[in-house]
Every structure is written in C-alpha cells, then in structure tokens.
Design an enzyme around this catalytic site. Sequence first.
Site, PDB file in Angstrom:
ATOM      1  N   ASP A 158       1.946   0.127  -1.903  1.00 29.08           N
ATOM      2  CA  ASP A 158       1.551   1.119  -2.305  1.00 29.08           C
ATOM      3  C   ASP A 158       1.266   1.425  -3.760  1.00 29.08           C
ATOM      4  OD1 ASP A 158       1.347   3.955  -1.853  1.00 29.08           O
ATOM      5  OD2 ASP A 158       3.161   4.564  -2.732  1.00 29.08           O
ATOM      6  N   ALA A 159       0.641   0.186  -4.220  1.00 28.58           N
ATOM      7  CA  ALA A 159       0.180   0.037  -5.697  1.00 28.58           C
ATOM      8  C   ALA A 159      -1.236   0.736  -5.898  1.00 28.58           C
ATOM      9  CB  ALA A 159       0.023  -1.418  -6.087  1.00 28.58           C
TER      10      ALA A 159
END
Length: 422
Positions: free
Chosen positions: A299-300
């Site tokens: 989820d970066a």
Amino acid sequence: MTRVLDIWWDRRLVGQLTQDKHGELGFAYARAWLDDEAAQPLSASLPKRAEPFTRRECRPFFGGLLPEESQRDAAAQALGVSRANDFALLDRLGGDVAGALQLLPPGEGPTAPAPDQRPTPLDDAGLIRVLDALPVRPLLAGEEGLRLSLAGAQSKVPLVLVDGAVALPAPGQPTTHILKPPISRFAATTENEAFVMRLAAAIGLDVAPVEARIVQDRTFLLVQRYDRAIGDDGFVRRIHQEDFCQALGVPPETKYASEGGPTFKDCFGLLRRVAARPAVDVLKLLDAVIFNVIAGNADAHGKNFSILYGDEGPRLAPLYDLLATVAYPDLSPKFAMKIGKRATLAELDAKGWAAFAADVGIGLPLMRRRVAEISKGVLEKATAVAEELARPELDRTAIEQFANMIRDRADRCALTIAGAMR
Ligand SMILES: Nc1ncnc2c1ncn2[C@@H]1O[C@H](COP(=O)(O)OP(=O)(O)O)[C@@H](O)[C@H]1O
Ligand SMILES: [Mg+2]
C-alpha cells in the site's frame, strides 16, 4: 457569500483559502508572503504567484490534508457537513494538520493555549473511551476544543503526551504523536505495523519511532510525529511537510498509480527536483521501495511518502504507515506502484528489478547491491526485532508469523538478485 479560512504557518499569514457562492474552492497567497523572498511556497504544486489558484490547482494540497474514504464519510457525518465539502471539513478540522499549517477562521489568530488550558491526560477509562469513539468520530471530530486533521483511510487521532501518558491536546496546542487503533477487519495490525516499522529502523532506514501500547486488553500504535520539533524549553514547533500527491498536484481520490496517481518514476523525479540533497534522498527512497517489497507492504502509494521542509531544506520525510498488507488475503497483493512493470513479489524477477532501475534512473549495480544488503539486513534482524516486540500482552504468534513471512520474502529477493549477478 465567499467564505474564508486564513492559512497560518508558524504564526505568519500565508494566504487565504476561499469558497465562493458556487461552492468553488480557491487559494491566494497574501501580499506580505509573496513579497518576502525567504517565505516558502506551501507546496511544490503551489508556486508563489500573485494570481489566485483555481480549485483544480489548490484542491490536491488542501483536500490532501483531510481524512479519506470511510474516515472522511464518518467525520463529515459527525460534524453534520457534506462529505464532498472540503472547505467545511477544513473549517472544522484544520486547526492542527500534517505539517506546519493552521487553517483558522478570520479573526481567530494562531494563539498559543491560554495558561489555564492544559492537555487532558487520559487514564485507562479515558483511553478506552477514545478507542471506542474513533469509529464514529474519526480524529474525534466535533469534540469540544479539538480541531485535528490527518490524511489516510484508517482510524487515528493525533495527540500529545504528558509524562509519557496519552493526552488530548489543549485548544491550539501542536500535537506530537499519532494514535492508531487496530484495524478491526484484520488480525493484529498493531503488532504488524509496530513490527514492520521497527524492522525498518533496525536495518538503518529513517522511520518514525513507534510503540505498541496496551490498555486493558486493547492494543494501539503510538507513532511519534517527525513534523514537530521540541525545543530545550519544551516548546513544540510545527515543521512543514506535504505528501507526494500534494507535491505533485494529485487529488487524494486518485492516489493509486492505477488511477492516475504517482508512479515511482514521478516520485524519484520529484525528489530530484525539490530535495536539497537529491542524491541522498533518491537513495533513501530506493531503500524504502526495496524494503516495502520485502516487508510485503503493497500500500505504498503517493500519500504514504512525504517531503519534510526543515531548516536544512526539503528532504524525504522519515518513513511511516509501513504495514505488511500481504499478510491479509482480503487486501490486494498488487503493489500500489509497479516496479519495472511488476505488481507482486512473485512477478518481480531480475529483469523487473533492472527495468525499475532504468525507469527511475538508478545504476543497476547500485540497485542490486541495495537489494542484496537490505535482504541480508532483514534476515539478520527480523528475529531479534520480533522477540523484542513480543511482550506477553501482544499477539506473539502473529508477530512470529509476520517475521517468518518477511524472512521468506527477503530470501526470495536475495536469491533473485544473486542469480542475476552470477
Ligand atoms: N510519524 C508521522 N509524523 C508526521 N506525520 C505523519 C506521521 N505518520 C503519518 N503522518 C501523516 O499522517 C497521515 C496518515 O498517517 P498514516 O499512518 O499514513 O495513516 P493511514 O494508515 O490511515 O494511511 C500520513 O499521510 C502523513 O501525512
Ligand atoms: Mg497512509
């Protein structure tokens, strides 16, 4: 009627955010700010100029200060304003945000808390009340005296510590920590984020310090804010920051690269353009990318990296929001930003790493060396970090599972790179 919010930076007026009678947002710098050559722009996407900025130009930055998705919905409901109304949400929440700014109604200057206004330390019952309130009142929106905002789609509230105890800030007081309760849909997220953040620190990455705390049988993560500086006299100063979406003029709704949000190429380009020491920060971002692959943090996206505008000039902020998302089968395993066109660890072969190096303008030998070194660091440190974290009140089994999974991923990365170098 046009509504106005004054934008303050360290007790100086930067400009005004407006909402006209059609509901349109606008922003204009104050004359004095424009005339002061030392005064910084608010954002890499809002260069200093006399001409006002349109909604399209200023909304990524200002809307980007607000909570997202279900957090935004619930905050709007708790405040009785419409979820689409950025201005109304900023009016009610913008007293303390990410970075140095304060958004305040005209006439309400950024005064320090009065001497009789003190932070409110929370005993166990008070903490439980806050943990119970957050699902319906994100950021404790609407509570008397609190006007706090942070981005993100997960539950949280910024606050202060008094002698180590969590406390609600006095009105106007800069917050210094962020409390993140566990995400109820997924197991052991406090342990997960604490482990991954501490593992990153253990291998030498620049990351916000975190603590897993427990009250009765409830866990929560306590994150130290890097956008606050505490002087010897205890005085807290806000330091400006913005996330990569804000800096690149991307609205929060399209933060994922698959929807038009920043790609790694954009992120590396941004640092090369704005960082005071681009060579240093490009390497830090490279390390973060490699670490996220190994840790399984898919989820970066562009709101999970920031630029910090400290005294030494713009630099990549310490890392935050590191969670091994791949531990949860209900979450997409695909990287928020592709790496050499690859979206998962399984797809990420040596050619993928090479394509990534070319994409972001990094020499292949350097990139391979960092993949090898970070994999090795993770393999060396994971067990000790897990043991140090695993106090009896926390979920020890979960911590061991996260550590095992991440060790396997580090092994895999090390093998891929070793194979390519033979
Ligand atoms: N340690 C920190 N110091 C300062 N700001 C932070 C820190 N951690 C997070 N933030 C800010 O708060 C926002 C939300 O935090 P984050 O941990 O990303 O929450 P979420 O899990 O909801 O995405 C970030 O986008 C960033 O702007
Ligand atoms: Mg986040």
